[in-house]
Design a protein around this motif. Sequence first.
Motif, PDB file in Angstrom:
ATOM      1  N   ALA A 134       4.932  20.020  -9.419  1.00 17.57           N
ATOM      2  CA  ALA A 134       4.632  18.638  -9.023  1.00 17.57           C
ATOM      3  C   ALA A 134       5.339  17.659  -9.945  1.00 17.57           C
ATOM      4  CB  ALA A 134       3.130  18.392  -9.072  1.00 17.57           C
ATOM      5  N   CYS A 135       5.836  16.586  -9.376  1.00 19.23           N
ATOM      6  CA  CYS A 135       6.378  15.498 -10.185  1.00 19.23           C
ATOM      7  C   CYS A 135       5.720  14.207  -9.727  1.00 19.23           C
ATOM      8  CB  CYS A 135       7.898  15.417 -10.086  1.00 19.23           C
ATOM      9  SG  CYS A 135       8.557  15.059  -8.463  1.00 19.23           S
ATOM     10  N   LYS A 136       5.145  13.501 -10.670  1.00 18.77           N
ATOM     11  CA  LYS A 136       4.415  12.276 -10.375  1.00 18.77           C
ATOM     12  C   LYS A 136       5.395  11.124 -10.159  1.00 18.77           C
ATOM     13  CE  LYS A 136       0.601   9.795 -10.157  1.00 18.77           C
ATOM     14  NZ  LYS A 136      -0.364   9.928  -9.067  1.00 18.77           N
ATOM     15  N   ALA A 137       5.072  10.254  -9.226  1.00 16.16           N
ATOM     16  CA  ALA A 137       5.912   9.089  -8.967  1.00 16.16           C
ATOM     17  C   ALA A 137       5.034   7.928  -8.545  1.00 16.16           C
ATOM     18  CB  ALA A 137       6.924   9.406  -7.871  1.00 16.16           C
ATOM     19  N   GLY A 138       5.601   6.749  -8.571  1.00 14.80           N
ATOM     20  CA  GLY A 138       4.872   5.561  -8.144  1.00 14.80           C
ATOM     21  C   GLY A 138       4.959   5.377  -6.649  1.00 14.80           C
ATOM     22  N   ARG A 139       4.813   4.156  -6.202  1.00 15.77           N
ATOM     23  CA  ARG A 139       4.859   3.889  -4.777  1.00 15.77           C
ATOM     24  C   ARG A 139       6.278   4.053  -4.239  1.00 15.77           C
ATOM     25  NH1 ARG A 139       1.156  -1.594  -4.818  1.00 15.77           N
ATOM     26  NH2 ARG A 139      -0.866  -0.569  -5.126  1.00 15.77           N
ATOM     27  N   VAL A 140       6.351   4.320  -2.953  1.00 13.71           N
ATOM     28  CA  VAL A 140       7.641   4.518  -2.313  1.00 13.71           C
ATOM     29  C   VAL A 140       8.190   3.188  -1.834  1.00 13.71           C
ATOM     30  CG1 VAL A 140       8.795   5.579  -0.343  1.00 13.71           C
ATOM     31  CG2 VAL A 140       7.076   6.868  -1.621  1.00 13.71           C
ATOM     32  N   GLY A 141       9.482   2.951  -2.030  1.00 16.93           N
ATOM     33  CA  GLY A 141      10.118   1.730  -1.548  1.00 16.93           C
ATOM     34  C   GLY A 141      10.966   2.012  -0.326  1.00 16.93           C
ATOM     35  N   PHE A 142      11.253   0.968   0.434  1.00 19.21           N
ATOM     36  CA  PHE A 142      12.074   1.098   1.621  1.00 19.21           C
ATOM     37  C   PHE A 142      13.464   0.567   1.329  1.00 19.21           C
ATOM     38  CE2 PHE A 142       8.938   2.991   3.749  1.00 19.21           C
ATOM     39  CZ  PHE A 142       8.591   2.596   5.043  1.00 19.21           C
ATOM     40  N   GLY A 143      14.474   1.345   1.665  1.00 21.08           N
ATOM     41  CA  GLY A 143      15.858   0.941   1.457  1.00 21.08           C
ATOM     42  C   GLY A 143      16.751   2.165   1.558  1.00 21.08           C
ATOM     43  N   SER A 144      17.968   1.992   2.065  1.00 15.20           N
ATOM     44  CA  SER A 144      18.840   3.142   2.269  1.00 15.20           C
ATOM     45  C   SER A 144      19.404   3.691   0.965  1.00 15.20           C
ATOM     46  CB  SER A 144      19.989   2.749   3.202  1.00 15.20           C
ATOM     47  OG  SER A 144      20.810   1.752   2.616  1.00 15.20           O
ATOM     48  N   TYR A 145      19.333   2.905  -0.125  1.00 19.00           N
ATOM     49  CA  TYR A 145      19.880   3.363  -1.400  1.00 19.00           C
ATOM     50  C   TYR A 145      18.920   4.271  -2.170  1.00 19.00           C
ATOM     51  CZ  TYR A 145      16.815  -0.023  -3.708  1.00 19.00           C
ATOM     52  OH  TYR A 145      15.718  -0.707  -4.161  1.00 19.00           O
ATOM     53  N   ASN A 178       0.830  -1.200   0.000  1.00 20.41           N
ATOM     54  CA  ASN A 178       0.000   0.000   0.000  1.00 20.41           C
ATOM     55  C   ASN A 178       0.861   1.246   0.000  1.00 20.41           C
ATOM     56  OD1 ASN A 178      -2.068   1.839   0.293  1.00 20.41           O
ATOM     57  ND2 ASN A 178      -2.231   1.545   2.494  1.00 20.41           N
ATOM     58  N   ARG A 179       1.710   1.370   1.031  1.00 24.42           N
ATOM     59  CA  ARG A 179       2.536   2.566   1.144  1.00 24.42           C
ATOM     60  C   ARG A 179       3.969   2.359   0.688  1.00 24.42           C
ATOM     61  NH1 ARG A 179       0.503   4.917   7.000  1.00 24.42           N
ATOM     62  NH2 ARG A 179      -1.555   5.568   6.334  1.00 24.42           N
ATOM     63  N   PHE A 180       4.401   1.134   0.567  1.00 23.80           N
ATOM     64  CA  PHE A 180       5.757   0.916   0.083  1.00 23.80           C
ATOM     65  C   PHE A 180       5.860  -0.439  -0.605  1.00 23.80           C
ATOM     66  CE2 PHE A 180       5.967  -1.203   4.193  1.00 23.80           C
ATOM     67  CZ  PHE A 180       6.766  -2.298   3.961  1.00 23.80           C
ATOM     68  N   VAL A 181       6.881  -0.560  -1.431  1.00 24.42           N
ATOM     69  CA  VAL A 181       7.181  -1.822  -2.102  1.00 24.42           C
ATOM     70  C   VAL A 181       8.578  -2.261  -1.683  1.00 24.42           C
ATOM     71  CG1 VAL A 181       5.690  -1.394  -4.079  1.00 24.42           C
ATOM     72  CG2 VAL A 181       8.041  -0.576  -4.123  1.00 24.42           C
ATOM     73  N   LEU A 182       8.853  -3.541  -1.834  1.00 21.44           N
ATOM     74  CA  LEU A 182      10.141  -4.088  -1.444  1.00 21.44           C
ATOM     75  C   LEU A 182      11.069  -4.202  -2.644  1.00 21.44           C
ATOM     76  CD1 LEU A 182       8.904  -6.971   0.881  1.00 21.44           C
ATOM     77  CD2 LEU A 182       9.711  -4.707   1.555  1.00 21.44           C
ATOM     78  N   GLY A 183      12.342  -4.096  -2.405  1.00 20.59           N
ATOM     79  CA  GLY A 183      13.307  -4.215  -3.486  1.00 20.59           C
ATOM     80  C   GLY A 183      14.720  -4.177  -2.958  1.00 20.59           C
ATOM     81  N   GLU A 184      15.675  -4.261  -3.851  1.00 21.87           N
ATOM     82  CA  GLU A 184      17.087  -4.171  -3.503  1.00 21.87           C
ATOM     83  C   GLU A 184      17.805  -3.433  -4.617  1.00 21.87           C
ATOM     84  OE1 GLU A 184      18.457  -8.169  -3.091  1.00 21.87           O
ATOM     85  OE2 GLU A 184      18.401  -8.583  -5.240  1.00 21.87           O
TER      86      GLU A 184
END
Length: 281
Positions: free
Chosen positions: A234-245, A146-152
Motif C-alpha cells: 500500500a502507498c498512502k496518497a492524498g486526494r485525487v486531482g483531475f487533469g491529463s498531466y 471530496n473526491r478530487f481537487v483542482l489544479g494545473e
Amino acid sequence: PHPKIGPMKLRGMDRASRMVCSGLENLQGKAPLGPETGLFLGTFSAGSDAVEDFLSRYLKEGPLGANPMLFPNTVLNAPIGQAAIHLGWQGPNSMACQNFLAGLAAVQAAVNHIATHPDQELVCGAVDILSPFQFQVWKSHPTYGNRFVLGEGCCLIQLSGQESGTQIVGCTQGRIAGTPAFSFAQALPAVRTKFEQHWHRYGAPDTVWEFRPDDSHWADLFQQLYPNPPALRACKAGRVGFGSYLAPYHLIQAAQIPGDHDITAFGLGGDVLILRLKVQA
C-alpha cells in the motif's frame, strides 16, 4: 517564468505555453537535447483561457474588441508550437486532446513513434491550465472538494529507443461506449476486461502497489480491478486531482522509488487507456 525566456517571448505566450517552455528549459539543463528532438504532448484544457478571453471581449465589444494577440493561443497545439520555436526543435511535433486520457495518449503516441524510429529522441507528457471560468464550472460538480481537487501543471518525460533499466512495456486502449466521463461504476466491467486483455498480452504484475487516496470510492475501484492480486503493498496518497498531466506525473514519481517496479497507470474518459512501465534498478 524561466530566466532564459525573455519578456517579449513571454508576452506572446499563454499559461500553458509558458509552463511547457519553462519545463523544457529545466529538462535541457539536466539532459541537453538536439534540434531533431520531437515533442508529443497531451492536454485537457490548454488554450481554454485564451478562448475565454478572446470570445468574451468579442461578445462584449464586437469585432473591434477581438484581440488578435490572443487568437494564436486559442488553438490546442499552441504550447508545442511555441516550444519548438523557442528551442529550435525540428523533430515531430504532436498535440493530443483526449479528455483526461490526453497525457497517457501522448506517451502512447511517443512510444509508438520510437518503435519505428529507434534513433529519435522525444519528449512527451501533458500540460493543463485552470482558468477562472473552468474553476467555476468544476466547483459546481458534486464531488468537488471530496473526491478530487483542482489544479494545473505540466509533466515532461524524455524517451529514447536506447536500452535502459526503465522500459515502457506496452499500452492497451479501448472504447467504453455509452458511459459518462464520471460514471466509474458503469465503466468498471469494461475497464476490468481491458485490464485482463492487458495482462494476457504483457503478463500480470508480480506485485501491486495500491494507490490509496482519502476516499473509499477509489478503494472500492481498486478492489474491483485487482480482486486477487498476487502480492499487495500500500502507498498512502492524498486526494485525487483531475487533469491529463497527473497520470504521467504519478507514473514517473513511482518510477523514481528505489528498487525494481512494475507500474501500471490507467486513465478513464470515454476510452480507457492502460500504460505499463517496468523499472529494473
